[in-house]
Scaffold this motif. Structure first.
Motif, PDB file in Angstrom:
ATOM      1  N   ASN A 122      33.681   1.374  50.712  1.00  0.00           N
ATOM      2  CA  ASN A 122      32.892   0.238  51.186  1.00  0.00           C
ATOM      3  C   ASN A 122      33.188  -0.156  52.630  1.00  0.00           C
ATOM      4  O   ASN A 122      32.794  -1.239  53.074  1.00  0.00           O
ATOM      5  N   PHE A 123      33.865   0.714  53.367  1.00  0.00           N
ATOM      6  CA  PHE A 123      34.178   0.425  54.765  1.00  0.00           C
ATOM      7  C   PHE A 123      33.582   1.511  55.652  1.00  0.00           C
ATOM      8  O   PHE A 123      33.881   2.695  55.487  1.00  0.00           O
ATOM      9  N   LEU A 124      32.710   1.115  56.590  1.00  0.00           N
ATOM     10  CA  LEU A 124      32.096   2.040  57.534  1.00  0.00           C
ATOM     11  C   LEU A 124      32.895   2.029  58.822  1.00  0.00           C
ATOM     12  O   LEU A 124      33.017   0.991  59.480  1.00  0.00           O
ATOM     13  N   ILE A 198      23.339  -0.017  58.617  1.00  0.00           N
ATOM     14  CA  ILE A 198      23.575   1.409  58.377  1.00  0.00           C
ATOM     15  C   ILE A 198      24.384   1.598  57.106  1.00  0.00           C
ATOM     16  O   ILE A 198      24.069   2.447  56.266  1.00  0.00           O
ATOM     17  N   LYS A 199      25.433   0.784  56.941  1.00  0.00           N
ATOM     18  CA  LYS A 199      26.277   0.902  55.745  1.00  0.00           C
ATOM     19  C   LYS A 199      25.476   0.660  54.473  1.00  0.00           C
ATOM     20  O   LYS A 199      25.590   1.425  53.497  1.00  0.00           O
ATOM     21  N   LYS A 200      24.645  -0.354  54.468  1.00  0.00           N
ATOM     22  CA  LYS A 200      23.862  -0.671  53.279  1.00  0.00           C
ATOM     23  C   LYS A 200      22.912   0.469  52.922  1.00  0.00           C
ATOM     24  O   LYS A 200      22.726   0.802  51.754  1.00  0.00           O
ATOM     25  N   ILE A 201      22.317   1.080  53.942  1.00  0.00           N
ATOM     26  CA  ILE A 201      21.406   2.200  53.698  1.00  0.00           C
ATOM     27  C   ILE A 201      22.170   3.391  53.123  1.00  0.00           C
ATOM     28  O   ILE A 201      21.721   4.041  52.168  1.00  0.00           O
ATOM     29  N   LEU A 202      23.324   3.695  53.683  1.00  0.00           N
ATOM     30  CA  LEU A 202      24.129   4.809  53.183  1.00  0.00           C
ATOM     31  C   LEU A 202      24.536   4.585  51.730  1.00  0.00           C
ATOM     32  O   LEU A 202      24.635   5.540  50.947  1.00  0.00           O
ATOM     33  N   GLN A 203      24.757   3.341  51.360  1.00  0.00           N
ATOM     34  CA  GLN A 203      25.219   3.025  50.010  1.00  0.00           C
ATOM     35  C   GLN A 203      24.093   3.014  48.974  1.00  0.00           C
ATOM     36  O   GLN A 203      24.352   3.214  47.794  1.00  0.00           O
ATOM     37  N   THR A 204      22.858   2.788  49.419  1.00  0.00           N
ATOM     38  CA  THR A 204      21.797   2.525  48.453  1.00  0.00           C
ATOM     39  C   THR A 204      20.631   3.512  48.467  1.00  0.00           C
ATOM     40  O   THR A 204      19.955   3.660  47.443  1.00  0.00           O
ATOM     41  N   ALA A 205      20.378   4.168  49.581  1.00  0.00           N
ATOM     42  CA  ALA A 205      19.172   4.993  49.696  1.00  0.00           C
ATOM     43  C   ALA A 205      19.328   6.321  48.962  1.00  0.00           C
ATOM     44  O   ALA A 205      20.389   6.952  49.015  1.00  0.00           O
ATOM     45  N   GLN A 206      18.262   6.745  48.288  1.00  0.00           N
ATOM     46  CA  GLN A 206      18.286   8.054  47.637  1.00  0.00           C
ATOM     47  C   GLN A 206      18.324   9.171  48.672  1.00  0.00           C
ATOM     48  O   GLN A 206      18.987  10.184  48.472  1.00  0.00           O
ATOM     49  N   PRO A 208      19.325   9.001  52.391  1.00  0.00           N
ATOM     50  CA  PRO A 208      19.770   8.117  53.474  1.00  0.00           C
ATOM     51  C   PRO A 208      19.303   8.552  54.857  1.00  0.00           C
ATOM     52  O   PRO A 208      19.108   7.714  55.728  1.00  0.00           O
ATOM     53  N   ALA A 209      19.108   9.849  55.067  1.00  0.00           N
ATOM     54  CA  ALA A 209      18.644  10.311  56.384  1.00  0.00           C
ATOM     55  C   ALA A 209      17.246   9.765  56.671  1.00  0.00           C
ATOM     56  O   ALA A 209      16.993   9.180  57.734  1.00  0.00           O
ATOM     57  N   ASP A 210      16.329   9.934  55.728  1.00  0.00           N
ATOM     58  CA  ASP A 210      14.974   9.422  55.910  1.00  0.00           C
ATOM     59  C   ASP A 210      14.969   7.902  56.028  1.00  0.00           C
ATOM     60  O   ASP A 210      14.225   7.327  56.836  1.00  0.00           O
ATOM     61  N   ALA A 211      15.816   7.244  55.247  1.00  0.00           N
ATOM     62  CA  ALA A 211      15.860   5.780  55.277  1.00  0.00           C
ATOM     63  C   ALA A 211      16.402   5.265  56.606  1.00  0.00           C
ATOM     64  O   ALA A 211      15.935   4.243  57.116  1.00  0.00           O
ATOM     65  N   LEU A 212      17.372   5.938  57.171  1.00  0.00           N
ATOM     66  CA  LEU A 212      17.903   5.534  58.471  1.00  0.00           C
ATOM     67  C   LEU A 212      16.866   5.725  59.574  1.00  0.00           C
ATOM     68  O   LEU A 212      16.730   4.883  60.468  1.00  0.00           O
ATOM     69  N   ILE A 213      16.141   6.833  59.513  1.00  0.00           N
ATOM     70  CA  ILE A 213      15.066   7.055  60.480  1.00  0.00           C
ATOM     71  C   ILE A 213      14.031   5.935  60.378  1.00  0.00           C
ATOM     72  O   ILE A 213      13.589   5.375  61.395  1.00  0.00           O
ATOM     73  N   GLU A 214      13.652   5.593  59.163  1.00  0.00           N
ATOM     74  CA  GLU A 214      12.648   4.549  58.961  1.00  0.00           C
ATOM     75  C   GLU A 214      13.151   3.205  59.484  1.00  0.00           C
ATOM     76  O   GLU A 214      12.375   2.424  60.068  1.00  0.00           O
ATOM     77  N   ALA A 215      14.433   2.921  59.312  1.00  0.00           N
ATOM     78  CA  ALA A 215      14.993   1.670  59.816  1.00  0.00           C
ATOM     79  C   ALA A 215      14.934   1.618  61.339  1.00  0.00           C
ATOM     80  O   ALA A 215      14.616   0.576  61.925  1.00  0.00           O
ATOM     81  N   ALA A 216      15.233   2.743  61.987  1.00  0.00           N
ATOM     82  CA  ALA A 216      15.170   2.795  63.451  1.00  0.00           C
ATOM     83  C   ALA A 216      13.734   2.613  63.938  1.00  0.00           C
ATOM     84  O   ALA A 216      13.485   1.907  64.921  1.00  0.00           O
ATOM     85  N   LEU A 217      12.777   3.222  63.248  1.00  0.00           N
ATOM     86  CA  LEU A 217      11.369   3.083  63.627  1.00  0.00           C
ATOM     87  C   LEU A 217      10.882   1.652  63.401  1.00  0.00           C
ATOM     88  O   LEU A 217      10.152   1.094  64.231  1.00  0.00           O
ATOM     89  N   SER A 218      11.302   1.047  62.305  1.00  0.00           N
ATOM     90  CA  SER A 218      10.901  -0.327  62.014  1.00  0.00           C
ATOM     91  C   SER A 218      11.449  -1.306  63.037  1.00  0.00           C
ATOM     92  O   SER A 218      10.840  -2.351  63.304  1.00  0.00           O
ATOM     93  N   ILE A 228      22.368  13.215  60.471  1.00  0.00           N
ATOM     94  CA  ILE A 228      22.828  14.095  59.396  1.00  0.00           C
ATOM     95  C   ILE A 228      23.774  13.253  58.537  1.00  0.00           C
ATOM     96  O   ILE A 228      24.698  12.619  59.073  1.00  0.00           O
ATOM     97  N   VAL A 229      23.539  13.230  57.242  1.00  0.00           N
ATOM     98  CA  VAL A 229      24.408  12.502  56.306  1.00  0.00           C
ATOM     99  C   VAL A 229      25.013  13.509  55.348  1.00  0.00           C
ATOM    100  O   VAL A 229      24.301  14.323  54.754  1.00  0.00           O
TER     101      VAL A 229
END
Length: 233
Positions: A122-124, A198-206, A208-218, A228-229
């Motif tokens: 739980n620590f990034l 970023i930490k929350k996405i890594l912990q929850t996304a099925q 995470p690479a696509d989810a991180l990209i989407e967060a940056a675009l949003s 790369i994850v």
């Protein structure tokens, strides 16, 4: 075994993607963020990943931090030579962040402001240090990390592969534990998305690479973004 996710996107502002990334089996991961006029940034980052791949495939394992640093030095010369041979490539350079894993250790080599993170218990933690002007001010106590995120010179690098004849390569190793998750990314992510998100996405996304990209675009997608994850069982 490791679970690997990777993605790259041009973003919402730029016309071309100057990022490059590659997964070299079995467990080597590389991200690079190129810079330079016209399409020179693309050339620099692509040359970096191709040179690193060719170097490592010709080098017997283990691919420790010294081997990874040697691969970056080889790319540094290759990119510098290309810039001297073609005036359109003059001044081009690239970041380089490489991670190599074996059963017990993680090895990395790093130049520039792309990043390597580790999520553990739980620590990034940001493993690499940015080779940037504003990060120098942060380490000196002249800027807070929050001020650095919006500083007008936040993209000014003091180290880049191919841009200078002599580069200083950060390199080290550390133990790997089951459950560790590693993130390699360009600053198109970290300039748009804070570490807690970023930490929350890594912990929850099925994925995470696509989810991180989407967060940056949003958040605006002001730059190319590549991630790369790697999750370690």
């Amino acid at each position: 075994m490791a679970k690997i996710f990777q993605a790259t996107h041009v973003g919402k502002v730029r016309r071309n993607n100057e990022d490059s990334l590659i997964v070299i089996e079995p467990k080597i991961f590389v991200v690079a963020d190129g810079m330079g006029g016209a399409k020179a940034g693309e050339v620099a980052s692509r040359t970096l990943v191709e040179t690193v791949k060719n170097f490592l495939l010709k080098t017997p394992p283990p691919w420790n931090e010294k081997i990874l640093a040697s691969a970056i030095l080889t790319a540094n010369k290759k990119i510098s030579d290309l810039a001297r041979q073609n005036e359109n490539y003059s001044g081009m350079g690239t970041t380089a962040t490489i991670l190599s894993l074996d059963e017990k250790l993680a090895y990395f080599a790093h130049v520039g402001d792309s990043r390597l993170y580790r999520l553990r218990n739980n620590f990034l933690e940001q493993i690499t240090e940015d080779h940037s002007y504003v990060e120098t001010l942060v380490r000196r106590g002249d800027l807070t990390p929050e001020e650095a995120r919006v500083h007008p010179m936040k993209n000014v690098l003091i180290q880049a592969v191919g841009a200078v004849e002599k580069i200083f390569i950060d390199q080290a190793n550390f133990p790997v534990e089951g459950g560790d998750m590693f993130l390699l990314c360009t600053d198109g992510l970290t300039n748009m998305v804070d570490d807690e998100s970023i930490k929350k996405i890594l912990q929850t996304a099925q994925n995470p690479a696509d989810a991180l990209i989407e967060a940056a675009l949003s958040a605006g997608g002001k730059d190319n973004v590549s991630v790369i994850v790697v999750g370690v069982d």
